[in-house]
Design a protein around this motif. Structure first.
Motif, short mmCIF file in Angstrom:
data_model
loop_
_atom_site.label_atom_id
_atom_site.label_comp_id
_atom_site.label_asym_id
_atom_site.label_seq_id
_atom_site.Cartn_x
_atom_site.Cartn_y
_atom_site.Cartn_z
N ALA A 232 0.81 -1.22 0.00
CA ALA A 232 0.00 0.00 0.00
C ALA A 232 0.85 1.27 0.00
N ILE A 233 1.91 1.28 0.81
CA ILE A 233 2.72 2.50 0.90
C ILE A 233 3.48 2.73 -0.41
N TYR A 234 4.01 1.66 -1.00
CA TYR A 234 4.69 1.78 -2.29
C TYR A 234 3.75 2.33 -3.35
N VAL A 235 2.55 1.75 -3.44
CA VAL A 235 1.56 2.21 -4.42
C VAL A 235 1.20 3.67 -4.17
N ALA A 236 1.02 4.02 -2.90
CA ALA A 236 0.66 5.41 -2.56
C ALA A 236 1.78 6.37 -2.93
N VAL A 237 3.03 5.96 -2.74
CA VAL A 237 4.17 6.81 -3.09
C VAL A 237 4.22 7.06 -4.59
N VAL A 238 4.07 5.99 -5.38
CA VAL A 238 4.13 6.14 -6.84
C VAL A 238 2.97 7.00 -7.34
N LEU A 239 1.76 6.68 -6.89
CA LEU A 239 0.59 7.45 -7.34
C LEU A 239 0.67 8.90 -6.86
N GLY A 240 1.14 9.09 -5.63
CA GLY A 240 1.27 10.45 -5.11
C GLY A 240 2.29 11.27 -5.88
N ALA A 241 3.43 10.65 -6.21
CA ALA A 241 4.46 11.36 -6.98
C ALA A 241 3.96 11.69 -8.38
N LEU A 242 3.25 10.75 -9.00
CA LEU A 242 2.67 11.00 -10.33
C LEU A 242 1.67 12.15 -10.26
N LEU A 243 0.85 12.16 -9.22
CA LEU A 243 -0.15 13.22 -9.06
C LEU A 243 0.52 14.57 -8.84
N LEU A 244 1.58 14.58 -8.04
CA LEU A 244 2.32 15.83 -7.81
C LEU A 244 2.93 16.36 -9.10
N HIS A 245 3.51 15.45 -9.88
CA HIS A 245 4.13 15.88 -11.14
C HIS A 245 3.08 16.48 -12.08
N ALA A 246 1.91 15.83 -12.13
CA ALA A 246 0.85 16.31 -13.03
C ALA A 246 0.25 17.62 -12.57
N THR A 247 -0.04 17.71 -11.27
CA THR A 247 -0.78 18.87 -10.77
C THR A 247 0.10 20.04 -10.36
N VAL A 248 1.38 19.78 -10.13
CA VAL A 248 2.28 20.86 -9.74
C VAL A 248 3.26 21.19 -10.87
N THR A 249 4.16 20.25 -11.17
CA THR A 249 5.20 20.50 -12.18
C THR A 249 4.59 20.87 -13.53
N MET A 250 3.70 19.99 -14.04
CA MET A 250 3.14 20.22 -15.37
C MET A 250 2.17 21.40 -15.38
N SER A 251 1.46 21.59 -14.27
CA SER A 251 0.54 22.73 -14.21
C SER A 251 1.29 24.05 -14.25
N LEU A 252 2.45 24.11 -13.58
CA LEU A 252 3.27 25.32 -13.63
C LEU A 252 3.76 25.58 -15.05
N ILE A 253 4.14 24.51 -15.76
CA ILE A 253 4.58 24.66 -17.15
C ILE A 253 3.42 25.17 -18.02
N VAL A 254 2.24 24.59 -17.82
CA VAL A 254 1.07 25.02 -18.60
C VAL A 254 0.76 26.49 -18.34
N ARG A 255 0.83 26.90 -17.07
CA ARG A 255 0.49 28.27 -16.72
C ARG A 255 1.52 29.28 -17.20
N PHE A 256 2.80 29.02 -16.89
CA PHE A 256 3.82 30.05 -17.11
C PHE A 256 4.63 29.87 -18.40
N VAL A 257 4.68 28.70 -18.95
CA VAL A 257 5.41 28.49 -20.21
C VAL A 257 4.46 28.49 -21.40
N ILE A 258 3.35 27.77 -21.26
CA ILE A 258 2.39 27.70 -22.36
C ILE A 258 1.42 28.88 -22.31
N GLY A 259 1.19 29.41 -21.10
CA GLY A 259 0.33 30.58 -20.96
C GLY A 259 -1.15 30.28 -20.99
N MET A 260 -1.53 29.15 -20.40
CA MET A 260 -2.93 28.72 -20.43
C MET A 260 -3.35 28.28 -19.03
#
Length: 451
Positions: A232-260
């Protein structure tokens, strides 16, 4: 009801039914096994096969049209360089995030020896097949040499997408160098192939809600929640990291690099994200990606046709993050903790092997076996995570596809061919009506027009 809503309902219904059956009858019940074998699996596989059937002709036609549309070979080189550079930089960001989360929480230290041995025994047979595949597909200099295909038809038959992409690049470049009249004929021929492929995808997507339900039912009815307890903890770590990348890293790129707005961006590509999640395949999602990029984001066809096929093979944010966290996890499980320098090596290897991973369900596992061997983890150790890999595969493929869309938008904007203001006011892949131009027809219910 919109198509994406139908697919989402199919996904939820299949998952709920599978979990309910697993809890009441058990995954090994003869009736459940028979239903999976004769109903759920065939429907799901037919849906996948319909998508895979058109991937190779679509890759070839899209890449060749993209290169021919760009025209100038030097411009093709510049766009190609920027595309690959974007893939590499964002993949490094994803791996770094995954390693940081995993190193902080250390899920491997929470798995005891008895649980590890039980998982190894349960998935020994499946692990051996992954090891055999890994030995047949070792990553090295030959991997790069083989990109230059000897026979493009054989590459298409074998599912060698890099070979088909290379041939498409060369074919498109050749079109720009021949007589304009002959070149125009070839472009029209390629556009015809693209239109036919899209019509086939339209037909396939009518089966999507049922295919998605069948695929997810097979997973949840077999495993239920049982496998998640020890991991459970391993699965939660992987899913949590994927969610962070999508909602934080990629969202920042969409907002400030792509401008959307990230919210608007995610809403416009949700059909592709749902397809990626349900199929666990970047390759199977490629036709949907191109349609979504052109119709829902308003991206120029020559950019979409060039970037998305490359992304289906090379943009592997989620895969690289998964590989990095899994290497650290299994090293801890087998008592081989990594130093900071070794983690840096893990990051580099995960970026390289993720690019070489096949865009099919479980395509990264054989390459992961090779990375584990570098740090003294027995090849059979991959069996520890095989039980939960299907769910993680669905999640990481979704992040891979998200990366494809951000890359296409970034390239289009950097070339001055698109801005956020070009996003159509109406969108949706489940549109009625048709016309003579390629792409998804307009939504007659809203009066929308094709971009």
């Amino acid at each position: 009801m919109k198509l994406q809503t139908k697919i989402l309902l199919g996904l939820l219904a299949g998952a709920a039914a599978g979990i309910a059956v697993n809890l009441t009858l058990g995954g090994d019940h003869p009736g459940v096994v028979a239903f999976n074998r004769y109903v759920a699996s065939p429907v799901g596989q037919i849906f996948l096969r319909l998508l895979f059937m058109v991937v190779m002709p679509l890759v070839f036609a899209s890449i060749a049209l993209g290169v021919a549309g760009i025209g100038d070979i030097r411009k093709v080189g510049r766009i190609g360089g920027k595309t690959i550079g974007y893939f590499l930089i964002t993949t490094v960001l994803s791996v770094t995030l995954g390693l940081a989360v995993c190193a902080t929480i250390r899920p491997g230290s929470r798995v005891d020896a008895s649980t590890r041995d039980g998982l190894l025994a349960s998935y020994a047979d499946e692990a051996s097949s992954k090891i055999e595949t890994s030995q047949q597909n070792e990553f090295g200099i030959e991997t790069f040499v083989n990109i230059v295909t000897r026979n493009p038809i054989k590459s298409a038959v074998d599912g060698d997408m890099l070979g088909v992409i290379f041939f498409g690049l060369m074919f498109g470049a050749g079109i720009t160098l021949i007589h304009e009249k002959r070149g125009k004929f070839l472009v029209e021929w390629l556009e015809g192939i693209s239109e036919v492929v899209i019509k086939i995808v339209e037909m396939a997507m009518k089966l999507a809600p049922f295919g998605v339900a069948g695929l997810i039912f097979g997973v949840t009815s077999r495993f239920g929640f049982a496998l998640f307890a020890p991991l459970a903890i391993y699965v939660a770590v992987v899913l949590g990291a994927l969610l962070l990348h999508a909602t934080v890293t990629m969202s920042l790129i969409v907002r400030f690099v792509i401008g959307m707005s990230p919210v608007l961006f995610f809403s416009r590509i949700r059909e592709a994200l749902i397809t990626a999640f349900s199929t666990s395949s970047s390759g199977a999602t490629l036709p949907t990606n191109i349609a979504v990029g052109e119709q829902n984001l308003g991206l120029p066809p020559k950019v979409a046709g060039f970037v998305y096929p490359l992304g289906a093979t090379m943009c592997m944010h989620g895969t690289a993050l998964f590989e990095g966290t899994t290497v650290i996890f299994l090293c801890e499980v087998f008592g081989k903790p990594l130093s900071l320098g070794q983690m840096a090596v893990v990051m580099v290897m995960c970026v390289i092997t993720a690019v070489g991973a096949a865009g099919v369900p479980g395509g990264s596992i054989p390459l992961l076996v090779g990375v584990l061997a570098m740090f003294g983890v027995p090849a059979a150790g991959i069996a520890v995570i095989l039980g939960v890999d299907r769910v993680l595969d669905m999640a990481r493929t979704t992040v891979n596809v998200l990366g494809d869309h951000t890359a296409a938008a970034f390239i289009a904007k950097s070339e001055g061919l698109w801005t956020a203001a070009d996003v159509p006011a109406t969108f949706g892949m489940d549109r009625a009506g048709a016309d003579d131009s390629p792409g998804w027809p307009a939504d007659e219910s809203t009066g929308g027009e094709k971009k």
